[in-house]
Design a protein around this motif. Structure first.
Motif, PDB file in Angstrom:
ATOM      1  N   MET A   1      43.650  41.101  51.578  1.00 31.33           N
ATOM      2  CA  MET A   1      44.188  41.549  50.382  1.00 31.33           C
ATOM      3  C   MET A   1      44.143  40.820  49.372  1.00 31.33           C
ATOM      4  SD  MET A   1      48.388  42.793  49.978  1.00 31.33           S
ATOM      5  CE  MET A   1      48.089  44.240  51.147  1.00 31.33           C
ATOM      6  N   ARG A   2      43.556  41.286  48.198  1.00 29.28           N
ATOM      7  CA  ARG A   2      43.241  40.420  47.035  1.00 29.28           C
ATOM      8  C   ARG A   2      44.573  40.259  46.234  1.00 29.28           C
ATOM      9  NH1 ARG A   2      39.056  43.986  44.264  1.00 29.28           N
ATOM     10  NH2 ARG A   2      40.751  45.290  44.775  1.00 29.28           N
ATOM     11  N   ASP A   3      44.627  39.279  45.327  1.00 24.63           N
ATOM     12  CA  ASP A   3      45.937  38.997  44.594  1.00 24.63           C
ATOM     13  C   ASP A   3      46.310  40.141  43.677  1.00 24.63           C
ATOM     14  OD1 ASP A   3      45.434  35.358  43.895  1.00 24.63           O
ATOM     15  OD2 ASP A   3      45.960  36.563  45.922  1.00 24.63           O
ATOM     16  N   GLU A   4      45.175  40.712  42.913  1.00 20.74           N
ATOM     17  CA  GLU A   4      45.236  41.580  41.960  1.00 20.74           C
ATOM     18  C   GLU A   4      46.089  42.687  42.630  1.00 20.74           C
ATOM     19  OE1 GLU A   4      42.546  40.152  42.553  1.00 20.74           O
ATOM     20  OE2 GLU A   4      40.902  41.233  42.580  1.00 20.74           O
ATOM     21  N   ASP A   5      45.570  43.229  43.941  1.00 24.03           N
ATOM     22  CA  ASP A   5      46.454  44.140  44.570  1.00 24.03           C
ATOM     23  C   ASP A   5      47.698  43.911  44.856  1.00 24.03           C
ATOM     24  OD1 ASP A   5      43.847  45.230  44.882  1.00 24.03           O
ATOM     25  OD2 ASP A   5      43.679  44.343  46.883  1.00 24.03           O
ATOM     26  N   LEU A   6      48.164  42.788  45.142  1.00 22.34           N
ATOM     27  CA  LEU A   6      49.532  42.250  45.269  1.00 22.34           C
ATOM     28  C   LEU A   6      50.359  42.554  44.077  1.00 22.34           C
ATOM     29  CD1 LEU A   6      48.845  39.028  47.019  1.00 22.34           C
ATOM     30  CD2 LEU A   6      50.160  40.985  48.006  1.00 22.34           C
ATOM     31  N   GLN A   7      50.007  42.447  42.831  1.00 23.60           N
ATOM     32  CA  GLN A   7      50.889  42.857  41.569  1.00 23.60           C
ATOM     33  C   GLN A   7      51.377  44.204  41.751  1.00 23.60           C
ATOM     34  OE1 GLN A   7      48.500  42.484  37.922  1.00 23.60           O
ATOM     35  NE2 GLN A   7      50.413  42.233  36.661  1.00 23.60           N
ATOM     36  N   THR A   8      50.512  45.129  42.264  1.00 26.07           N
ATOM     37  CA  THR A   8      51.110  46.511  42.158  1.00 26.07           C
ATOM     38  C   THR A   8      51.989  46.762  43.349  1.00 26.07           C
ATOM     39  OG1 THR A   8      48.994  47.489  41.417  1.00 26.07           O
ATOM     40  CG2 THR A   8      50.171  48.933  42.596  1.00 26.07           C
ATOM     41  N   LEU A   9      51.742  45.925  44.479  1.00 22.01           N
ATOM     42  CA  LEU A   9      52.296  46.431  45.729  1.00 22.01           C
ATOM     43  C   LEU A   9      53.925  45.861  45.416  1.00 22.01           C
ATOM     44  CD1 LEU A   9      49.898  45.467  48.595  1.00 22.01           C
ATOM     45  CD2 LEU A   9      50.972  47.805  47.809  1.00 22.01           C
ATOM     46  N   SER A  10      53.865  44.497  44.844  1.00 25.83           N
ATOM     47  CA  SER A  10      55.064  43.753  44.781  1.00 25.83           C
ATOM     48  C   SER A  10      55.908  43.962  43.661  1.00 25.83           C
ATOM     49  CB  SER A  10      54.874  42.389  45.098  1.00 25.83           C
ATOM     50  OG  SER A  10      54.180  41.572  44.292  1.00 25.83           O
ATOM     51  N   ARG A  11      55.480  44.579  42.512  1.00 27.43           N
ATOM     52  CA  ARG A  11      56.213  44.598  41.281  1.00 27.43           C
ATOM     53  C   ARG A  11      57.358  44.837  41.113  1.00 27.43           C
ATOM     54  NH1 ARG A  11      53.515  44.255  36.706  1.00 27.43           N
ATOM     55  NH2 ARG A  11      51.534  45.144  37.465  1.00 27.43           N
ATOM     56  N   PRO A  12      58.481  44.220  40.836  1.00 24.53           N
ATOM     57  CA  PRO A  12      59.921  44.397  40.859  1.00 24.53           C
ATOM     58  C   PRO A  12      60.334  45.509  40.103  1.00 24.53           C
ATOM     59  CG  PRO A  12      59.831  42.130  40.390  1.00 24.53           C
ATOM     60  CD  PRO A  12      58.256  42.835  40.192  1.00 24.53           C
ATOM     61  N   ALA A  13      61.279  46.236  40.353  1.00 27.72           N
ATOM     62  CA  ALA A  13      61.707  47.672  39.313  1.00 27.72           C
ATOM     63  C   ALA A  13      61.916  46.928  37.833  1.00 27.72           C
ATOM     64  CB  ALA A  13      63.210  48.279  39.992  1.00 27.72           C
ATOM     65  N   THR A  14      61.484  48.185  37.282  1.00 35.20           N
ATOM     66  CA  THR A  14      61.600  47.978  35.616  1.00 35.20           C
ATOM     67  C   THR A  14      62.886  48.314  35.148  1.00 35.20           C
ATOM     68  OG1 THR A  14      59.382  48.464  35.529  1.00 35.20           O
ATOM     69  CG2 THR A  14      60.533  48.681  33.636  1.00 35.20           C
ATOM     70  N   PRO A  15      63.624  47.505  34.657  1.00 38.14           N
ATOM     71  CA  PRO A  15      65.029  47.920  34.142  1.00 38.14           C
ATOM     72  C   PRO A  15      64.937  48.808  32.911  1.00 38.14           C
ATOM     73  CG  PRO A  15      64.368  45.735  33.179  1.00 38.14           C
ATOM     74  CD  PRO A  15      63.365  46.128  34.136  1.00 38.14           C
ATOM     75  N   SER A  16      65.988  49.746  32.592  1.00 39.02           N
ATOM     76  CA  SER A  16      65.924  50.889  31.522  1.00 39.02           C
ATOM     77  C   SER A  16      65.569  50.184  30.191  1.00 39.02           C
ATOM     78  CB  SER A  16      67.110  51.462  31.589  1.00 39.02           C
ATOM     79  OG  SER A  16      68.210  50.725  31.370  1.00 39.02           O
ATOM     80  N   GLY A  17      64.832  50.767  29.418  1.00 34.90           N
ATOM     81  CA  GLY A  17      64.710  49.965  27.922  1.00 34.90           C
ATOM     82  C   GLY A  17      63.587  49.228  28.083  1.00 34.90           C
ATOM     83  N   VAL A 149      57.328  32.759  43.922  1.00 35.20           N
ATOM     84  CA  VAL A 149      55.795  32.617  43.687  1.00 35.20           C
ATOM     85  C   VAL A 149      55.360  34.362  43.597  1.00 35.20           C
ATOM     86  CG1 VAL A 149      53.429  32.481  44.353  1.00 35.20           C
ATOM     87  CG2 VAL A 149      54.840  30.488  44.203  1.00 35.20           C
ATOM     88  N   LYS A 150      56.015  34.927  44.586  1.00 33.69           N
ATOM     89  CA  LYS A 150      55.705  36.374  44.780  1.00 33.69           C
ATOM     90  C   LYS A 150      56.495  37.098  43.883  1.00 33.69           C
ATOM     91  CE  LYS A 150      54.461  39.924  47.460  1.00 33.69           C
ATOM     92  NZ  LYS A 150      52.865  40.124  47.950  1.00 33.69           N
ATOM     93  N   ARG A 151      57.764  36.545  43.509  1.00 31.39           N
ATOM     94  CA  ARG A 151      58.554  37.603  42.782  1.00 31.39           C
ATOM     95  C   ARG A 151      58.091  37.240  41.082  1.00 31.39           C
ATOM     96  NH1 ARG A 151      64.977  37.228  42.878  1.00 31.39           N
ATOM     97  NH2 ARG A 151      65.526  39.119  41.742  1.00 31.39           N
ATOM     98  N   TRP A 152      57.657  36.292  40.753  1.00 35.39           N
ATOM     99  CA  TRP A 152      57.443  35.801  39.274  1.00 35.39           C
ATOM    100  C   TRP A 152      56.141  35.871  38.970  1.00 35.39           C
ATOM    101  CZ3 TRP A 152      62.389  33.965  40.838  1.00 35.39           C
ATOM    102  CH2 TRP A 152      63.396  34.299  39.891  1.00 35.39           C
ATOM    103  N   PHE A 153      55.212  35.519  39.896  1.00 40.36           N
ATOM    104  CA  PHE A 153      53.744  35.593  39.732  1.00 40.36           C
ATOM    105  C   PHE A 153      53.134  36.332  40.595  1.00 40.36           C
ATOM    106  CE2 PHE A 153      55.598  31.687  38.289  1.00 40.36           C
ATOM    107  CZ  PHE A 153      55.210  31.310  37.215  1.00 40.36           C
ATOM    108  N   PRO A 154      53.355  37.850  41.067  1.00 39.35           N
ATOM    109  CA  PRO A 154      52.738  38.689  41.775  1.00 39.35           C
ATOM    110  C   PRO A 154      51.095  38.745  41.676  1.00 39.35           C
ATOM    111  CG  PRO A 154      53.784  39.906  40.240  1.00 39.35           C
ATOM    112  CD  PRO A 154      54.236  38.481  39.950  1.00 39.35           C
ATOM    113  N   ASP A 155      50.483  38.564  40.603  1.00 38.15           N
ATOM    114  CA  ASP A 155      49.284  38.702  40.484  1.00 38.15           C
ATOM    115  C   ASP A 155      48.534  37.364  40.550  1.00 38.15           C
ATOM    116  OD1 ASP A 155      50.494  37.752  38.128  1.00 38.15           O
ATOM    117  OD2 ASP A 155      49.021  38.680  36.787  1.00 38.15           O
ATOM    118  N   ARG A 156      48.863  36.193  40.826  1.00 35.22           N
ATOM    119  CA  ARG A 156      48.621  34.890  40.945  1.00 35.22           C
ATOM    120  C   ARG A 156      49.205  34.278  42.217  1.00 35.22           C
ATOM    121  NH1 ARG A 156      49.898  32.722  35.308  1.00 35.22           N
ATOM    122  NH2 ARG A 156      51.277  34.291  35.377  1.00 35.22           N
TER     123      ARG A 156
END
Length: 427
Positions: A1-17, A149-156
């Motif tokens: 699994m590539r790093d760029e794939d992880l950005q989509t898989l592990s992206r945290p929820a987006t707060p409203s606004g 690392v996973k939470r704040w830098f999911p694409d790296r």
């Protein structure tokens, strides 16, 4: 699994606004958050081993100064792996309640407090308690840095894991190589030599204070998968068990190398000073490779080939120690240094084998706690075999033999799958 794939898989929820922006990405917060996080991660990693290796360099002086019995001295040498296993288990619960950044900040504060108190201990019990305080902080940080690392830098994931793995290796080598010279330069008192490393630990607390303050609003809005213990336990995952056992076997090899490699060389006729330099060479090899290997692993779908190559390097190194320990000493030290870089590989795989930060924290705690428990008997068994056989043939054969299941487990752990898929956990 590539790093760029992880950005989509592990992206945290987006707060409203804030549509389309991850709540826990540095880009979504203040402009200073990303750089400060990088500094905090590097400083935290630098502090994950000096509490251990600085004491190793001055252990004889500390033992004499504190009038330790042989039993107590043996207990202190076994405490790090035990603390890593016991306190590491608490990291997921603390992370869910307070957030990973707050727990890492508290962990660094515990490291600093223990290192500040330890040199002033007037007895073995107080010294052991202060050491345990530092080790508890290290255990929490060990588990949660992959989560940060996973939470704040999911694409790296690969790049950031490489950065802090390199810093960890640098801190290990730095403390081992400079504690004795620093002690001599500061008057020769072993207590002063140990106290020096508290300065670095205090510095590591500072960048985490603004990170914790900035992450409080996001913690309240964090998704349930991050805040709650959702889904089945990771113990149902074969990949989690493969990672845990791989972690344990690589840790066993690393502890045996750090504890016994100089003695192997000395018994082969190498001088004590040269044997120490050879150990330093083995440890320094981890600095550049700890950065290269995670980046390479993050770009691969299957990390098993890397685990196999590292294991083969170790097999050749142990064979060389058996056949010509003195004649090829420099080559064997280099080969074992490469083999010991299984640590940054397994840390990277922990980040890749889970889809979400919640999965990473559970997997990291399980793999590291179980792995450190597995590693505890290793150096003791090797020492016992050496004492009873009077040589290194059997101990080296055992260490080479353990590399075979380590390679197999590394291949299994490196497969492109996640614990969420295996256990039916929510992302």
């Amino acid at each position: 699994m590539r790093d760029e794939d992880l950005q989509t898989l592990s992206r945290p929820a987006t707060p409203s606004g804030s549509p389309g922006r991850p709540a826990t990405s540095p880009a979504a917060g203040p402009t200073w958050l990303g750089p400060v996080l990088v500094v905090g991660i590097v400083l935290a990693a630098l502090n994950l081993r000096p509490a251990i290796t600085s004491l190793g360099a001055l252990f004889e002086e500390a033992r004499t100064g504190l009038h330790m019995s042989g039993t107590v001295a043996g207990l202190i040498t076994s405490v790090p792996a035990l603390c890593f296993a016991v306190f590491g288990v608490t990291a997921p619960r603390l992370s869910r309640r307070f957030g990973p950044a707050a727990v890492v900040c508290a962990g660094m504060a515990a490291v600093a407090a223990g290192l500040l108190i330890r040199p002033f201990a007037d007895g073995a019990a107080a010294f052991l308690a202060a050491s345990a305080l530092s080790l508890a902080g290290i255990a929490l940080t060990n588990v949660l840095l992959p989560v940060i690392v996973k939470r704040w830098f999911p694409d790296r994931v690969g790049t950031m894991t490489g950065l802090y793995s390199m810093a960890l290796a640098a801190g290990t080598s730095l403390a081992a190589a400079t504690t004795v010279p620093l002690t001599s330069a500061l008057g020769g008192d072993w207590r002063t030599g140990l106290l020096v490393w508290a300065v670095l630990a205090v510095a590591a607390v500072l960048p985490w204070l603004p990170v914790v303050a900035a992450s409080r609003p996001e913690k309240a809005a964090a998704p349930a998968a991050v805040r709650e213990d959702a889904g089945p336990s990771v113990v149902r995952s074969r990949t989690a068990w493969a990672l845990a056992c791989y972690f344990g076997l690589q840790a066993t090899g690393a502890y045996v190398t750090m504890g016994w490699l100089p003695q192997i060389f000395r018994d082969a006729g190498v001088s004590a000073s040269t044997a120490g330099v050879l150990l330093a060479v083995t440890m320094v090899m981890g600095v550049p490779l700890a950065f290269v290997i995670p980046g390479l692993a993050g770009r691969m779908r299957h990390q098993g080939p890397i685990a196999a190559v590292l294991g083969v390097f170790g097999l050749v190194g142990y064979l060389g120690l058996h056949l010509a320990p003195a004649a090829g000493a420099w080559a064997w030290a280099l080969l074992l240094g490469v083999s010991n870089c299984a640590f940054p590989l397994v840390i990277t795989m922990i980040g890749l084998r889970a889809k979400s930060p919640a999965g990473v924290v559970k997997l990291s705690a399980f793999a590291q706690s179980t792995g450190y428990l597995i590693s505890i008997p290793g150096p003791l068994v090797i020492g016992t075999l050496y004492q009873h056989t009077g040589g290194w043939d059997l101990p080296l054969a055992l260490m080479a033999g353990l590399l075979v299941p380590q390679i197999v487990l590394g291949v299994l752990a490196g497969r492109d799958r996640t614990i969420e898929d295996e256990c039916g956990m929510r992302d």
